[in-house]
Design a protein around this motif. Structure first.
Motif: not given
Length: 893
Positions: A10-21, A188-201
């Motif tokens: 189920t792992r996919r990619t989307l683009t938002a604000g010029g960045k890939s996730y 401030n602290l809450a982001q609604v969608v969280w992110t983390k860096e893992e293996e360059g992604k």
């Protein structure tokens, strides 16, 4: 915590604000497991969590398939392992949590392990917000005086937290004076969608959390799934343990229409609380839907979500929509993050708009917002809504039932030209995360103050007034609107940024007022814009405690008494002697909205939160120790090494039955965690007060139970010590006393516990319905264990406290088939054998209880074991969740 196997691809990619996730796609999952488009939004968050952590062990493909299966049955008995993205703490619960982590490091060292293994794996934010007290009020220097006293009283605690800030990874502290943790989280602290860096992604996933405060649910209004847990559960989550839970039932509450002129978000939330508590949503998710959401601001949604503990739900969730995006922009969030939130929600089917079909729910109920009327709640439970039109008559009836029909005679106040009467408002407090997060009701309060001043009105001289906003931004917009000076003129000066009156930090009443109240045995009142009004919580002197909107708090301060009919009786008289009524000072919705639009800006939020972790000079100048393990100070009355890990071996011992147990307490319905472990003032005559006096602490420096949660000696003495608790084993008494058996001697519960433990007698507590209602207070379970209680037997448990008992190795048992302490005719002279534990525990098994009566007869009954999951079995078998985690970390390579 590492990403799982992704067996379903189920792992996919989307683009938002010029960045890939990278993300784990629910649409892709549906191709393998079936349609989940009408799954409640809150369960979609759980589904994504399972997809991301599916590893064939803690999370299986079968767990994932249980979510679409839920749609068919609208419920599930499937147990899942849920891993929240982060943990939020406030300092009352955060200090003992850090004490436990420090103790675990010491225990790990003693067992020959690596103390570095005791370290948060998930991000942890601790917001110091529960320690400021309203000692000074009604003056321009009140804020600074209270800050000075806060740092003077809490120096040991703050030094300890500063050590934790440097000793543990992934651990941030928001210093005192910043705001209430839930409002800081929302703004401030809450982001609604969280992110983390893992293996360059960069991996994107829903922002989720557990918090050590029951009102963690406030952030559900921002579409962030989170709820309160005890500190022990939070510590386990920090250390990489999943939250074990059954896939919950989800009750949908449909909102239609819009609020009418003159009603507030507070009136709405008190109505919702009453409806949902009557519906019965304990242990369930609540999710809001319907066209009425289009007429609520995000602050309104957060106000409703905040009260989830009061209506009994695990959470009160709102889906992501245009209002979410507007609020993120309004509060100055990063533009790239805002773009990600919208793109992610739409890609995942987590976006709500007018075309979104209603989700499928376990059950539903509906509220037309236009039917909401001005309301308060009280006098001692937040779900007991009273219409403003009926409050005066209701309060009068309550007082008369206690003291008789003649309630008009006042008690003179020494040195003053007035008397105090039944129903007088002694405390009027604009406080608490529930309402101070909502600009509409704070602007309305300021406008009531302004209009009252224009009429020449003033607050009654016996009322203790205070304003404790949830964030510094509140001060900015009240000043920009020209309303802070109006509030100041009525005595609602700033007293601090934090939880005050709502958690019992109301500070003392004037001595002459206390004397008059006691001499006249007066039933006096507090009116506060909070979420909790349990007995003995707000102030020892106020027996009538009402929750109200901030503008009504101001109105009652002007009126001075809750037995008045505020819709028909005048608040007071103007400078010409003419009566002034509530309608004369109440602002229109248009006035409130116009001032909000002109006074609030995103720049206010950016400016206040740019340096959120720095703190004032008082914080920066605190000296603290260094090192991986804490240097315990035996002379400290705030922080002590707890005894939970004493004599702990590398393997758990055998489970045993309890034979010859005695009751320590027998309690009625709706016993709260405040009753079990109070947060407020420590009485000089109590066991905790005696301990402090023995350690040369002056009564003026006692501080509160909440501030001393790092010291188990004080907290176990404070367990069941609420001034309003009524133990049926000591009829006619109030406070933490019991009758020791078989001596028949009446004594403090702590003293009886010590006597029983010295005699080798195991103890139980027996209670009624909704045992453990209220705050996610881990000391309510820790104190119970340290008093030697092996089992708690009640008619029903509130969610958090039940799990906390398991987490501390205390057996939660439930009466079956309508059985109660009354039907069993228990009187405290019995002994009890709890049989069947030694053979091994399984989830929700029956346990035999043999009751041996004083007359020689005996009776055998079956009880339901409320250890609900396989993970909880392991926690109990190990003597508690922290023991389980510690042993597992010892075994890890």
């Amino acid at each position: 915590m590492a990403i799982g196997n992704d067996t379903l691809n189920t792992r996919r990619t989307l683009t938002a604000g010029g960045k890939s996730y990278d993300y784990f796609s629910l649409e892709a999952a549906s191709e393998a497991i079936g349609d989940i488009s009408r799954l409640p939004f809150s369960l979609k968050v759980l589904l994504e969590n399972l997809l991301r952590f599916e590893d064939g062990g803690t999370v299986s493909v079968e767990d994932i398939k249980a979510l679409p299966a839920w749609l068919a049955a609208k419920r599930s008995d499937r147990e899942i392992a849920y891993r929240p993205a982060r943990v939020l703490m406030q300092d009352f619960t955060g200090v003992p949590a850090v004490v436990d982590l420090a103790a675990m490091r010491a225990a790990m060292t003693k067992l020959g392990g690596d103390p570095k293994k005791i370290n948060p794996l998930s991000p942890v934010d601790l917001v110091i917000d529960h320690s400021v007290m309203v000692d000074s009020f009604g003056g321009p220097d009140s804020f600074q005086k209270n800050v000075d006293l806060e740092f003077e009283r809490n120096g040991e605690r703050y030094s300890f937290l500063r050590w934790g800030q440097t000793a543990f990874d992934n651990f941030r502290v928001v210093p005192p004076g910043t705001g209430i943790c839930h409002q800081v989280n929302l703004e401030n602290l809450a982001q609604v969608v969280w992110t983390k860096e893992e293996e360059g992604k960069t991996i994107a996933y829903p922002d989720t959390l557990v918090g050590t405060d029951s009102h963690t649910t406030m952030v559900n209004g921002l579409s962030v799934l989170g709820w309160g847990v005890g500190g022990i559960e939070a510590e386990a989550a920090m250390l990489g343990q999943p939250v074990s839970m059954l896939i919950p039932e989800v009750v949908g509450m449909k909102l239609t229409g819009q609020l009418k002129e003159g009603t507030t978000a507070t009136d709405l939330v008190l109505t919702v609380t009453q409806m949902l508590r009557a519906k019965g949503v304990v242990g369930k998710f609540v999710e809001f839907y319907g066209a009425g959401l289009d007429h609520l601001t995000l602050a309104d949604q957060a106000t409703i979500s905040n009260m989830a503990p009061e209506y009994g739900a695990t959470c009160g969730f709102f889906p992501i929509d245009e209002e979410t995006i507007r609020y993120l922009k309004f509060t100055g969030r990063d533009e790239g993050r805002i773009a990600l939130v919208e793109a992610y929600a739409k890609a995942q089917g987590m976006w709500r708009d007018s075309n979104t079909p209603d989700p499928v729910f376990t059950d539903t109920l509906e509220l037309d917002l236009s039917t909401v009327e001005p309301s308060l709640a009280g006098p001692k439970r937040p779900q007991d809504r009273v219409a403003l039109s009926a409050l005066g008559a209701e309060a009068t009836k309550i007082v008369k039932s206690a003291v008789g029909d003649d309630i008009s005679k006042g008690t003179p106040v020494a040195g003053k030209d007035y008397s105090l009467n039944h129903g007088d408002v002694m405390i009027a407090a604009i406080t608490s995360c529930t309402n101070t997060s909502n600009p509409s009701v704070l602007i309305a309060a300021g406008l009531v103050a302004k209009k009252a001043r224009e009429k020449g009105l003033s607050v009654k001289p016996w009322v203790k007034t205070s304003l404790a906003p949830g964030s510094q931004v509140v001060t900015d917009y009240l000043e920009a609107a020209g309303l802070q000076s109006e509030l100041d003129a009525l005595g609602f000066d700033l007293v601090g940024y934090g939880c005050t009156t709502c958690i019992g930090n109301s500070g003392p009443l004037a001595d002459e007022h206390v004397t008059a109240i006691e001499e006249g045995d007066l039933h006096v009142a507090a009116v506060l814009s909070g979420n909790r009004n349990f007995e003995g919580r707000v102030s020892p002197q106020t027996r009538l405690n009402y929750l109200a909107s901030p503008p009504l708090v101001v109105a009652y301060a002007l009126a001075g008494n809750v037995t008045l009919d505020l819709l028909n009786d005048p608040l007071s008289t103007d400078s010409n002697g003419e009566p002034v009524f509530l309608k004369d000072v109440w602002p229109s919705n248009h006035e409130v909205e116009a001032l909000m639009t002109s006074s609030l800006t995103p720049e206010m939020f950016r400016a206040r939160y740019d340096n959120v972790f720095e703190g004032p000079e008082e914080w920066k100048s605190i000296e603290t120790a260094a090192g991986m393990t804490y240097a315990w100070d035996s002379g400290s009355t705030y922080v002590q090494y707890p005894p939970f890990f004493e004599d702990m071996g590398p393997e758990p011992g055998e489970l045993t039955d309890f034979v010859g147990a005695r009751q320590l307490a027998m309690l009625a319905d709706s016993v709260t965690t405040d009753h079990i472990s109070p947060a407020g003032a420590i009485k000089k005559e109590s066991p905790a007060g005696s301990y402090l006096l023995e350690h040369q602490v002056r009564p003026i420096d006692f501080n509160s139970y909440g501030s001393r949660r790092g010291n188990h000696e004080i907290m176990m003495r404070g367990t069941f010590a609420n001034i309003r608790i009524k133990n049926e084993l000591a009829p006619g008494t109030e406070g933490g006393v019991t009758t020791h058996q078989p001596s028949g001697e009446v004594m403090p519960i702590y003293d009886a516990s010590m006597k029983y433990q010295a005699e080798g007698v195991p103890l139980i507590v027996i209670g009624g319905k909704e045992y453990g209602t209220g705050s996610s207070r881990d000391w309510a379970a820790k104190g119970t264990r340290l008093l030697g209680v092996k089992a708690v037997i009640v008619e029903s448990f509130e969610r958090i406290h039940r799990s906390n008992l398991v987490g501390m190795g205390v057996l939660p048992l439930q009466f079956k088939d309508g059985m109660t302490r009354e039907t069993l005719k228990l009187n405290g002279t019995e002994t009890f054998d709890i049989v069947g534990v030694a053979g091994g525990i399984t989830p929700r098994m029956d346990v035999t209880c043999r009751i041996h009566r004083a007359d020689g007869s005996s009776e055998e009954v079956q009880l339901l074991c409320r250890i609900d999951t396989a993970d909880e079995v392991e926690y109990y078998r190990n003597g508690g969740i922290l023991h389980y985690v510690l042993r597992n970390l010892m075994k890890a390579a």
